[in-house]
Write a protein that holds these residues in place. Structure first.
Motif, short mmCIF file in Angstrom:
data_model
loop_
_atom_site.label_atom_id
_atom_site.label_comp_id
_atom_site.label_asym_id
_atom_site.label_seq_id
_atom_site.Cartn_x
_atom_site.Cartn_y
_atom_site.Cartn_z
N GLY A 109 0.79 -1.21 0.03
CA GLY A 109 0.17 -0.11 0.03
C GLY A 109 0.93 1.48 -0.07
O GLY A 109 1.96 1.22 -0.23
N GLY A 150 2.84 4.59 1.18
CA GLY A 150 3.70 4.74 2.37
C GLY A 150 4.13 3.78 3.31
O GLY A 150 4.68 3.99 4.39
N PHE A 192 -5.06 8.76 -5.83
CA PHE A 192 -4.98 7.34 -5.19
C PHE A 192 -4.65 7.41 -3.56
O PHE A 192 -5.34 6.66 -2.93
CB PHE A 192 -4.05 6.43 -5.84
N1 T5A Z 1 -1.30 2.13 -8.95
C1 T5A Z 1 -0.02 2.08 -9.35
C2 T5A Z 1 -2.63 1.63 -9.35
O1 T5A Z 1 -3.50 1.92 -9.06
N2 T5A Z 1 -2.25 0.86 -10.29
C3 T5A Z 1 -1.31 0.24 -10.65
O2 T5A Z 1 -0.95 -0.66 -11.73
C4 T5A Z 1 0.17 1.14 -10.33
C5 T5A Z 1 1.18 0.57 -10.76
C6 T5A Z 1 1.26 5.41 -7.57
C7 T5A Z 1 -0.05 5.25 -7.55
O3 T5A Z 1 -0.75 4.50 -8.49
C8 T5A Z 1 -1.34 3.48 -7.81
C9 T5A Z 1 -0.74 3.30 -6.44
C10 T5A Z 1 -0.52 4.56 -6.09
O4 T5A Z 1 -1.56 5.17 -5.38
P1 T5A Z 1 3.09 6.60 -6.02
O5 T5A Z 1 3.24 8.03 -5.68
O6 T5A Z 1 4.14 5.81 -6.78
O7 T5A Z 1 1.75 6.47 -6.71
O8 T5A Z 1 2.76 5.81 -4.56
P2 T5A Z 1 3.55 4.81 -3.47
O9 T5A Z 1 3.83 3.70 -4.31
O10 T5A Z 1 2.45 4.50 -2.46
O11 T5A Z 1 4.43 5.73 -3.06
P3 T5A Z 1 5.03 6.28 -1.55
O12 T5A Z 1 6.13 7.15 -1.73
O13 T5A Z 1 3.60 7.06 -1.09
O14 T5A Z 1 5.09 4.95 -0.53
P4 T5A Z 1 6.11 4.00 -0.46
O15 T5A Z 1 7.23 4.09 -1.74
O16 T5A Z 1 5.77 2.83 0.04
O17 T5A Z 1 6.96 4.57 0.74
P5 T5A Z 1 8.32 5.45 0.97
O18 T5A Z 1 9.71 4.69 0.75
O19 T5A Z 1 8.32 6.86 -0.01
O20 T5A Z 1 8.21 6.06 2.50
C11 T5A Z 1 7.10 6.80 2.99
C12 T5A Z 1 7.72 7.85 4.10
O21 T5A Z 1 7.83 6.83 5.22
C13 T5A Z 1 9.44 7.01 5.57
C14 T5A Z 1 9.89 7.67 4.36
O22 T5A Z 1 11.10 8.30 4.87
C15 T5A Z 1 8.91 8.56 3.78
O23 T5A Z 1 9.01 9.77 4.65
N3 T5A Z 1 9.74 5.33 5.94
C16 T5A Z 1 9.65 5.09 7.06
N4 T5A Z 1 9.37 5.71 7.98
C17 T5A Z 1 9.68 4.67 9.39
N5 T5A Z 1 9.91 3.32 9.07
C18 T5A Z 1 10.29 2.72 7.90
N6 T5A Z 1 10.65 1.40 7.95
C19 T5A Z 1 10.02 3.70 6.94
N7 T5A Z 1 10.17 3.19 5.55
C20 T5A Z 1 10.13 4.45 4.97
#
Ligand code: T5A
Length: 223
Positions: free
Chosen positions: A12, A14, A163
């Motif tokens: 999911g 984040g 999303f």
């Molecule tokens: N989508 C995508 C569909 O509906 N269908 C599809 O086929 C595809 C491919 C993409 C959107 O598109 C949808 C899904 C999504 O809604 P996106 O921006 O790429 O949009 O969304 P996400 O992939 O969810 O990206 P996020 O950046 O929101 O989430 P992440 O990558 O899971 O999280 P990350 O690494 O950026 O970390 C989030 C925060 O938490 C901290 C990080 O520093 C950052 O601030 N963090 C932690 N904090 C505490 N403990 C830990 N272990 C941490 N790890 C990271």
């Protein structure tokens, strides 16, 4: 030389996928393995254009089925222009989301028929199924708190794209959907709790990758 591997991260919003994609690429580099870090939707200019279109909400009124087709169109370009050539050239590919995201968001949680999802997967992947998928799992309420915190730190409006604005019940359904996908493809998928320190999670992922692909520990290789 052992073949390059295709590793995807799913889960999911984040949960820490992007963070762990970067860390895995860095760990591979430390042992002399070259990798390409990429994401979906996106990864190529055409797929990034589709990403902006969808995430700005421009396709919302077309319905979830049409959006599944758009994600697959982006994926087909990504697979044929970047993923397949990189693997063929000996580089590992580490991808932030892939086909399981369409199955979870648009399929199981969004209501698009399995048959359409299967057909799109068939067309878009051209047989390039990941060798390993790490599914990061955690309570969406906690993951949202991370996203909110990041938005505050970056001075961005919280939960900006469409999303991320879906309600919590949808994200709970989504969490169950990723777990179902992982159970159905248990050879390929490993589920890890994302509700742990990023360093500990990195270690757990490295352990899985090195045991799944023991060639990594057989000395340094240049890719
Ligand atoms: N989508 C995508 C569909 O509906 N269908 C599809 O086929 C595809 C491919 C993409 C959107 O598109 C949808 C899904 C999504 O809604 P996106 O921006 O790429 O949009 O969304 P996400 O992939 O969810 O990206 P996020 O950046 O929101 O989430 P992440 O990558 O899971 O999280 P990350 O690494 O950026 O970390 C989030 C925060 O938490 C901290 C990080 O520093 C950052 O601030 N963090 C932690 N904090 C505490 N403990 C830990 N272990 C941490 N790890 C990271």
């Amino acid at each position: 030389m052992a073949s390059a591997r295709f590793v995807t991260f799913e889960g999911g919003e984040g949960v820490g996928k992007s963070t762990q994609v970067k860390r895995l690429a860095a760990r591979l580099s430390e042992v002399g393995i070259g990798s390409v870090r990429t994401r979906e939707p996106g990864g190529t200019p055409k797929a990034e254009a589709i990403r902006s279109f969808i995430l700005q909400g421009k396709s919302e009124s077309w319905g979830v089925g049409a959006e599944a087709v758009l994600f697959a169109a982006a994926r087909h370009d990504h697979v044929t222009s970047l993923i397949a050539p990189s693997l063929a050239g000996g580089k590992w590919v580490i991808c932030d989301r892939f086909a399981d995201s369409t199955r979870a968001y648009q399929g199981l949680a969004g209501g698009v028929d399995d048959k359409l999802i299967d057909a799109l997967e068939d067309i878009a992947l051209e047989g390039h199924v990941p060798d390993l998928t790490i599914v990061l799992d955690m309570d969406p309420a906690l993951a949202f708190e991370r996203v909110r915190q990041r938005a505050i730190e970056d001075g961005m409006p919280a939960l900006a794209d469409r999303f991320e604005k879906e309600d919590l019940d949808f994200h709970r359904k989504l969490r169950e959907s990723f777990l179902k996908i992982a159970e159905a493809a248990s050879e390929r998928c490993v589920v890890l709790s994302a509700d742990q320190d990023a360093d500990d999670l990195e270690e757990a992922i490295w352990l899985i990758v090195t045991s799944r692909f023991p060639e990594i520990s057989h000395g340094r290789r240049e890719a």
